[in-house]
Design an enzyme around this catalytic site. Structure first.
Site, PDB file in Angstrom:
ATOM      1  N   TRP A 154      42.106  44.017  33.840  1.00 34.18           N
ATOM      2  CA  TRP A 154      43.279  44.456  33.295  1.00 34.18           C
ATOM      3  C   TRP A 154      43.602  45.900  33.527  1.00 34.18           C
ATOM      4  O   TRP A 154      44.993  46.157  33.249  1.00 34.18           O
ATOM      5  CB  TRP A 154      43.483  44.174  31.606  1.00 34.18           C
ATOM      6  N   ASN A 155      42.809  46.871  34.056  1.00 34.11           N
ATOM      7  CA  ASN A 155      43.346  48.220  33.539  1.00 34.11           C
ATOM      8  C   ASN A 155      44.200  48.648  34.880  1.00 34.11           C
ATOM      9  O   ASN A 155      44.906  49.464  34.682  1.00 34.11           O
ATOM     10  CB  ASN A 155      42.194  49.288  33.344  1.00 34.11           C
ATOM     11  N   LYS A 178      41.567  35.380  40.623  1.00 32.54           N
ATOM     12  CA  LYS A 178      41.663  35.201  39.125  1.00 32.54           C
ATOM     13  C   LYS A 178      41.949  36.575  38.457  1.00 32.54           C
ATOM     14  O   LYS A 178      41.096  37.315  38.589  1.00 32.54           O
ATOM     15  CB  LYS A 178      40.497  34.422  38.424  1.00 32.54           C
ATOM     16  N   PRO A 179      43.271  36.807  38.249  1.00 32.76           N
ATOM     17  CA  PRO A 179      43.469  38.179  37.417  1.00 32.76           C
ATOM     18  C   PRO A 179      42.954  37.848  36.074  1.00 32.76           C
ATOM     19  O   PRO A 179      42.868  37.124  35.509  1.00 32.76           O
ATOM     20  CB  PRO A 179      45.114  38.235  37.448  1.00 32.76           C
ATOM     21  N   ALA A 180      43.110  39.221  35.168  1.00 30.27           N
ATOM     22  CA  ALA A 180      42.704  39.162  33.842  1.00 30.27           C
ATOM     23  C   ALA A 180      43.491  38.545  33.089  1.00 30.27           C
ATOM     24  O   ALA A 180      44.942  38.301  33.380  1.00 30.27           O
ATOM     25  CB  ALA A 180      42.342  40.718  33.507  1.00 30.27           C
ATOM     26  N   GLY A 231      35.027  44.690  37.406  1.00 19.94           N
ATOM     27  CA  GLY A 231      35.156  44.809  36.006  1.00 19.94           C
ATOM     28  C   GLY A 231      34.025  45.233  35.475  1.00 19.94           C
ATOM     29  O   GLY A 231      33.230  46.546  35.899  1.00 19.94           O
ATOM     30  N   SER A 232      33.375  44.775  34.224  1.00 18.51           N
ATOM     31  CA  SER A 232      32.177  45.446  33.459  1.00 18.51           C
ATOM     32  C   SER A 232      31.113  45.101  34.361  1.00 18.51           C
ATOM     33  O   SER A 232      30.868  44.004  35.128  1.00 18.51           O
ATOM     34  CB  SER A 232      32.196  44.870  32.064  1.00 18.51           C
ATOM     35  N   GLU A 253      32.516  46.153  41.904  1.00 16.53           N
ATOM     36  CA  GLU A 253      33.069  47.376  41.348  1.00 16.53           C
ATOM     37  C   GLU A 253      32.932  47.506  39.939  1.00 16.53           C
ATOM     38  O   GLU A 253      33.859  46.720  39.191  1.00 16.53           O
ATOM     39  CB  GLU A 253      34.622  47.648  41.908  1.00 16.53           C
ATOM     40  N   LEU A 254      31.965  47.968  39.397  1.00 14.67           N
ATOM     41  CA  LEU A 254      31.446  47.725  38.093  1.00 14.67           C
ATOM     42  C   LEU A 254      31.836  48.954  37.160  1.00 14.67           C
ATOM     43  O   LEU A 254      32.577  49.843  37.611  1.00 14.67           O
ATOM     44  CB  LEU A 254      30.070  47.203  37.882  1.00 14.67           C
ATOM     45  N   CYS A 287      38.126  53.344  35.406  1.00 13.10           N
ATOM     46  CA  CYS A 287      36.256  53.038  35.796  1.00 13.10           C
ATOM     47  C   CYS A 287      35.951  54.647  36.069  1.00 13.10           C
ATOM     48  O   CYS A 287      34.779  54.928  35.926  1.00 13.10           O
ATOM     49  CB  CYS A 287      35.975  52.003  36.676  1.00 13.10           C
ATOM     50  N   GLU A 384      30.204  53.716  28.503  1.00 19.16           N
ATOM     51  CA  GLU A 384      31.570  53.939  28.942  1.00 19.16           C
ATOM     52  C   GLU A 384      32.486  53.774  27.482  1.00 19.16           C
ATOM     53  O   GLU A 384      32.504  52.887  26.899  1.00 19.16           O
ATOM     54  CB  GLU A 384      31.872  52.713  29.885  1.00 19.16           C
TER      55      GLU A 384
HETATM   56  P1  NAP Z   1      35.683  42.510  32.126  1.00 15.22           P
HETATM   57  O1  NAP Z   1      35.725  42.135  30.782  1.00 15.22           O
HETATM   58  O2  NAP Z   1      34.342  42.440  32.963  1.00 15.22           O
HETATM   59  O3  NAP Z   1      36.803  41.501  32.716  1.00 15.22           O
HETATM   60  C1  NAP Z   1      36.870  41.644  34.299  1.00 15.22           C
HETATM   61  C2  NAP Z   1      37.531  40.129  34.829  1.00 15.22           C
HETATM   62  O4  NAP Z   1      36.278  39.208  34.695  1.00 15.22           O
HETATM   63  C3  NAP Z   1      38.577  39.553  34.136  1.00 15.22           C
HETATM   64  O5  NAP Z   1      39.504  38.880  34.925  1.00 15.22           O
HETATM   65  C4  NAP Z   1      37.894  38.696  33.137  1.00 15.22           C
HETATM   66  O6  NAP Z   1      38.756  37.490  32.576  1.00 15.22           O
HETATM   67  C5  NAP Z   1      36.588  38.164  33.946  1.00 15.22           C
HETATM   68  N1  NAP Z   1      35.557  37.710  33.348  1.00 15.22           N
HETATM   69  C6  NAP Z   1      35.088  37.941  31.902  1.00 15.22           C
HETATM   70  N2  NAP Z   1      34.114  36.966  31.380  1.00 15.22           N
HETATM   71  C7  NAP Z   1      33.689  36.669  32.762  1.00 15.22           C
HETATM   72  C8  NAP Z   1      32.500  35.793  32.862  1.00 15.22           C
HETATM   73  N3  NAP Z   1      31.711  35.472  31.995  1.00 15.22           N
HETATM   74  N4  NAP Z   1      32.627  35.299  34.172  1.00 15.22           N
HETATM   75  C9  NAP Z   1      33.417  35.613  35.169  1.00 15.22           C
HETATM   76  N5  NAP Z   1      34.567  36.359  34.920  1.00 15.22           N
HETATM   77  C10 NAP Z   1      34.569  36.841  33.661  1.00 15.22           C
HETATM   78  O7  NAP Z   1      36.161  43.792  32.306  1.00 15.22           O
HETATM   79  P2  NAP Z   1      37.508  44.394  31.655  1.00 15.22           P
HETATM   80  O8  NAP Z   1      37.165  44.882  30.179  1.00 15.22           O
HETATM   81  O9  NAP Z   1      38.633  43.470  32.302  1.00 15.22           O
HETATM   82  O10 NAP Z   1      37.607  45.807  32.504  1.00 15.22           O
HETATM   83  C11 NAP Z   1      37.066  46.953  32.135  1.00 15.22           C
HETATM   84  C12 NAP Z   1      35.781  47.106  33.068  1.00 15.22           C
HETATM   85  O11 NAP Z   1      35.971  47.214  34.315  1.00 15.22           O
HETATM   86  C13 NAP Z   1      35.090  48.710  32.772  1.00 15.22           C
HETATM   87  O12 NAP Z   1      33.807  48.420  32.704  1.00 15.22           O
HETATM   88  C14 NAP Z   1      35.599  49.132  34.102  1.00 15.22           C
HETATM   89  O13 NAP Z   1      34.720  50.362  34.319  1.00 15.22           O
HETATM   90  C15 NAP Z   1      35.492  48.459  35.061  1.00 15.22           C
HETATM   91  N6  NAP Z   1      36.205  48.857  36.199  1.00 15.22           N
HETATM   92  C16 NAP Z   1      35.662  49.067  37.357  1.00 15.22           C
HETATM   93  C17 NAP Z   1      36.467  49.458  38.572  1.00 15.22           C
HETATM   94  C18 NAP Z   1      35.769  49.769  39.746  1.00 15.22           C
HETATM   95  O14 NAP Z   1      36.445  50.053  40.594  1.00 15.22           O
HETATM   96  N7  NAP Z   1      34.224  50.191  39.705  1.00 15.22           N
HETATM   97  C19 NAP Z   1      37.740  49.562  38.476  1.00 15.22           C
HETATM   98  C20 NAP Z   1      38.333  49.019  37.339  1.00 15.22           C
HETATM   99  C21 NAP Z   1      37.550  48.950  36.093  1.00 15.22           C
HETATM  100  P3  NAP Z   1      39.441  37.275  31.179  1.00 15.22           P
HETATM  101  O15 NAP Z   1      40.520  38.650  31.530  1.00 15.22           O
HETATM  102  O16 NAP Z   1      39.959  36.188  31.485  1.00 15.22           O
HETATM  103  O17 NAP Z   1      38.482  37.670  30.346  1.00 15.22           O
END
Ligand code: NAP
Length: 481
Positions: A154-155, A178-180, A231-232, A253-254, A287, A384
Site C-alpha cells: 500500500w505504501n 494483486k494490489p494491496a 512487501g514484508s 522486494e522486502l 522501505c 523496521e
Molecule cells: P505486506 O503485509 O507484506 O503486504 C504486501 C502485499 O502482500 C499486499 O498486497 C498484501 O495483501 C499481500 N499479502 C499479505 N499477506 C499475504 C499472504 N499471506 N500471502 C500473499 N500475499 C499476502 O506488506 P505491507 O504492510 O503492505 O507493506 C509494507 C512492507 O513492504 C514493508 O516491510 C516495506 O519495507 C516493504 N516494502 C518493500 C519495498 C522494496 O522495494 N523492497 C518497497 C515498498 C515496501 P493485503 O493488502 O490484501 O493484505
C-alpha cells in the site's frame, strides 16, 4: 472529482470489468479522515484462476507481437500516465494519504519506469559465444518468462506496480496483478490505463480481495512462471516457499532497516536535509526510510539541534491540503506500532526530544518524532519502524559505525554523509546493502537496479537488470556447420 474516472470498482479479467463471483466487496477508506471512498471486489481463487487463464491465452500472441509495436504501447502507456497525472495522484492520495506533491512524483516516476523499459526492450540482446570445437555455433537468446503474478503493498500503490508491469510488458510477459487491499484503486487504474492505450485483452489482469486466496491460486498454478512481490519479509518468505512446488522464478522486494551514517566531516545542512527526506517522506512509510540515524560524536549535537528544528517545521495534515509535508499513517495498527517503539526507547533510556505521540489532529496522524540516546538494545535497532520516528545513535569510529549498520538481517538501502572520498569507497565495500546513498537521501531512479541483499530480497527493479528479471536465457547449439 476528476479522479473518479480512474476509480474502478471492479476487477479486470480477460478484458472485462467484473465483480467477485459471489458479489462480495471490501470497503476502501481515506486514511486522512476515515471516510468511505468506495468498494472493490473481494475476489478469491476462482476469479484469480480465470485471470491466469486469460493471461495464459494472451501470452503467445503478445510475446510474438512485433517489438516496435510492443514498444509503441509502452510509449502510449507513459503518455497516458502523464496526461492523467493530476487525477491519478489525487486518487492515490485519497486512498493512501501521502501529500499530493509526493503522489504526483510517484505517478511521474512510474511513467519514467515505463519509458525506461520501453527503451530497454530494444536492448534485450543475446550473444554469440565462441564454441570450443570447430563446426559448432553457440547462440544465447532471451525470451519472455511467461505469465507473471504480481503482489504489491500500500505504501507506493502505483509505482511499485510500475516497476513490475513495465518490465513485464517490455519483455512480452502477461500479467496478473494483486494490489494491496488498503489501496486497490491505483492498482486497478493500471488495468484501466492498459485498456485505454490498447493492450490486447488478457495481457493485463488485476484482481483484488483475499491475499491468501489470490496468492494461493498464483502459487498453485504451473502456468504462472514468475512471482514478483513487494512487501514484508515475512510474507515474502511464504511466497518463496509457495513458489517451490512449481519452481517459479521469484523477485522479492522486502523490508528494510536503513542505517543513515553522518560523519564528523559531513556537510551538516546537506546531511540534515538528506535525513529529512529519507526519514519523513511518506510519513516514514517507505522501505528505504532511514530507520537508524548514526551520528559521529563531533557533529552529533549540532546535527540533532538542526534535525529537531527542521522536523518541528513540518506541516502535518490531509495530503490534499496545500503545503502538507506529512499525511496520516495508513491505519491504527501502524500508529500503535510506532507508539510501541517510542515506549520501548523511553524504557531503555532514550530521550524523546520532539513529538512522541499521536498528533492533535486525531485519527491516524502521528507527530514527527526525534529520539536521542538510541542504542542497539532498542527495538528499532533491529525492526523496521515504518513511521515518522527518527532515532539518533552516537558513534565514535568508522569501524564501529559499519559494524552497527550491518547488525541486522536486512540489507536494502543505507546512506552515509562524508566529505572523504576514500571513506566513501570503504563504506561501499563494508556496508552489506543493495543500495548506498553517499551524500544523498533519495536514491531511487529508473536507471539503477533497485533491490536488497540478505532478508531484504532477491532480484532488481530498474536498470538493465530490471528487464533481465523478466527474461529467460536459452542456448542453442548448432552443430555440423
Ligand atoms: P505486506 O503485509 O507484506 O503486504 C504486501 C502485499 O502482500 C499486499 O498486497 C498484501 O495483501 C499481500 N499479502 C499479505 N499477506 C499475504 C499472504 N499471506 N500471502 C500473499 N500475499 C499476502 O506488506 P505491507 O504492510 O503492505 O507493506 C509494507 C512492507 O513492504 C514493508 O516491510 C516495506 O519495507 C516493504 N516494502 C518493500 C519495498 C522494496 O522495494 N523492497 C518497497 C515498498 C515496501 P493485503 O493488502 O490484501 O493484505
Amino acid at each position: 472529482m476528476a479522479f473518479e474516472r480512474w476509480m474502478k470498482e471492479a476487477n479486470l479479467i480477460a478484458g472485462d470489468w467484473v465483480g467477485a463471483d459471489d458479489g462480495a466487496t471490501v470497503d476502501v477508506t481515506n486514511p486522512a479522515d476515515g471516510a468511505a471512498i468506495g468498494t472493490v471486489p473481494k475476489a478469491g481463487r476462482a476469479e484469480t484462476r480465470r485471470a491466469i487463464e486469460a493471461a495464459t491465452e494472451a501470452f503467445p500472441a503478445f510475446r510474438d507481437m512485433a517489438l516496435m509495436e510492443r514498444v509503441g504501447l509502452l510509449w502510449k502507456l507513459h503518455d497516458a500516465l502523464m496526461d492523467n497525472q493530476a487525477e491519478l495522484a489525487e486518487l492515490l492520495t485519497v486512498e493512501m494519504g501521502k501529500p499530493l506533491a509526493e503522489a504526483k512524483g510517484e505517478i511521474a516516476i512510474g511513467a519514467q519506469y515505463v519509458r525506461w523499459f520501453a527503451e530497454e526492450a530494444r536492448r534485450a540482446k543475446g550473444e554469440i559465444v565462441p564454441a570450443g570445437v570447430n563446426g559448432r555455433r553457440i547462440l544465447v537468446t532471451k525470451h519472455a518468462v511467461g505469465v507473471v503474478g504480481m503482489i504489491t503493498p500500500w505504501n507506493f500503490p502505483s509505482s511499485m506496480l510500475a516497476r513490475k508491469i513495465a518490465p513485464a510488458l517490455a519483455a512480452g510477459c502477461t500479467v496478473v496483478a494483486k494490489p494491496a487491499t488498503a489501496t486497490p484503486y491505483s492498482g486497478l487504474a493500471w488495468g484501466a490505463l492498459a485498456q485505454e492505450v490498447g493492450y490486447p485483452k488478457g495481457v493485463v489482469n488485476v484482481v483484488t480481495g483475499s491475499a491468501r486466496e489470490i496468492a494461493g491460486a498464483m502459487m498453485e498454478s504451473p502456468a504462472v512462471r514468475k512471482i514478483t512481490f513487494t512487501g514484508s519479509t515475512e510474507v515474502g518468505k511464504e511466497l518463496i516457499r509457495g513458489s517451490a512446488d512449481t519452481v517459479k522464478k521469484v523477485s522479492m522486494e522486502l523490508g528494510g532497516n536503513a542505517p543513515f551514517l553522518v560523519f564528523d566531516d559531513a556537510d551538516l545542512e546537506k546531511a540534515v536535509e538528506g535525513a529529512m527526506v529519507s526519514k519523513f517522506r511518506n510519513a516514514g512509510q517507505t522501505c528505504v526510510c532511514a530507520n537508524r540515524i548514526y551520528v559521529q560524536s563531533g557533529i552529533h549535537d549540532a546535527f540533532v539541534k538542526r534535525l529537531v528544528e527542521r522536523t518541528r517545521e513540518m506541516k502535518v495534515g490531509d495530503g490534499r491540503e496545500d503545503g502538507v509535508e506529512q499525511g496520516p499513517m495508513i491505519d491504527m495498527d501502524a500508529v500503535e506500532k510506532v507508539e510501541g517503539f517510542v515506549a520501548d526507547a523511553r524504557e531503555k533510556g532514550g530521550e524523546v526530544v520532539l513529538g512522541g505521540g499521536r498528533h492533535a489532529k486525531g485519527g491516524t496522524y502521528f507527530e514527527p518524532t526525534v529520539v536521542t540516546g538510541a542504542t542497539q538494545a532498542m527495538r528499532f535497532a533491529t525492526e523496521e519502524i515504518f513511521g515518522p520516528l527518527a532515532p539518533v545513535f552516537r558513534f565514535d569510529t568508522e569501524a564501529e559505525a559499519i559494524a552497527m549498520a550491518n547488525d541486522t538481517v536486512f540489507g536494502l538501502a543505507c546512506y552515509a554523509y562524508t566529505a572523504d572520498l576514500g571513506r566513501a569507497f570503504r563504506l561501499n565495500e563494508g556496508l552489506a546493502y543493495g543500495m548506498i546513498g553517499i551524500n544523498s537521501g533519495l536514491i531511487t531512479t529508473v536507471e539503477a537496479p533497485f533491490g536488497g541483499v540478505k532478508e531484504s530480497g532477491l532480484g532488481k527493479e530498474g536498470g538493465s537488470q530490471g528487464l533481465e528479471d523478466y527474461l529467460e536465457t536459452k542456448y542453442v547449439c548448432i552443430d555440423g556447420i
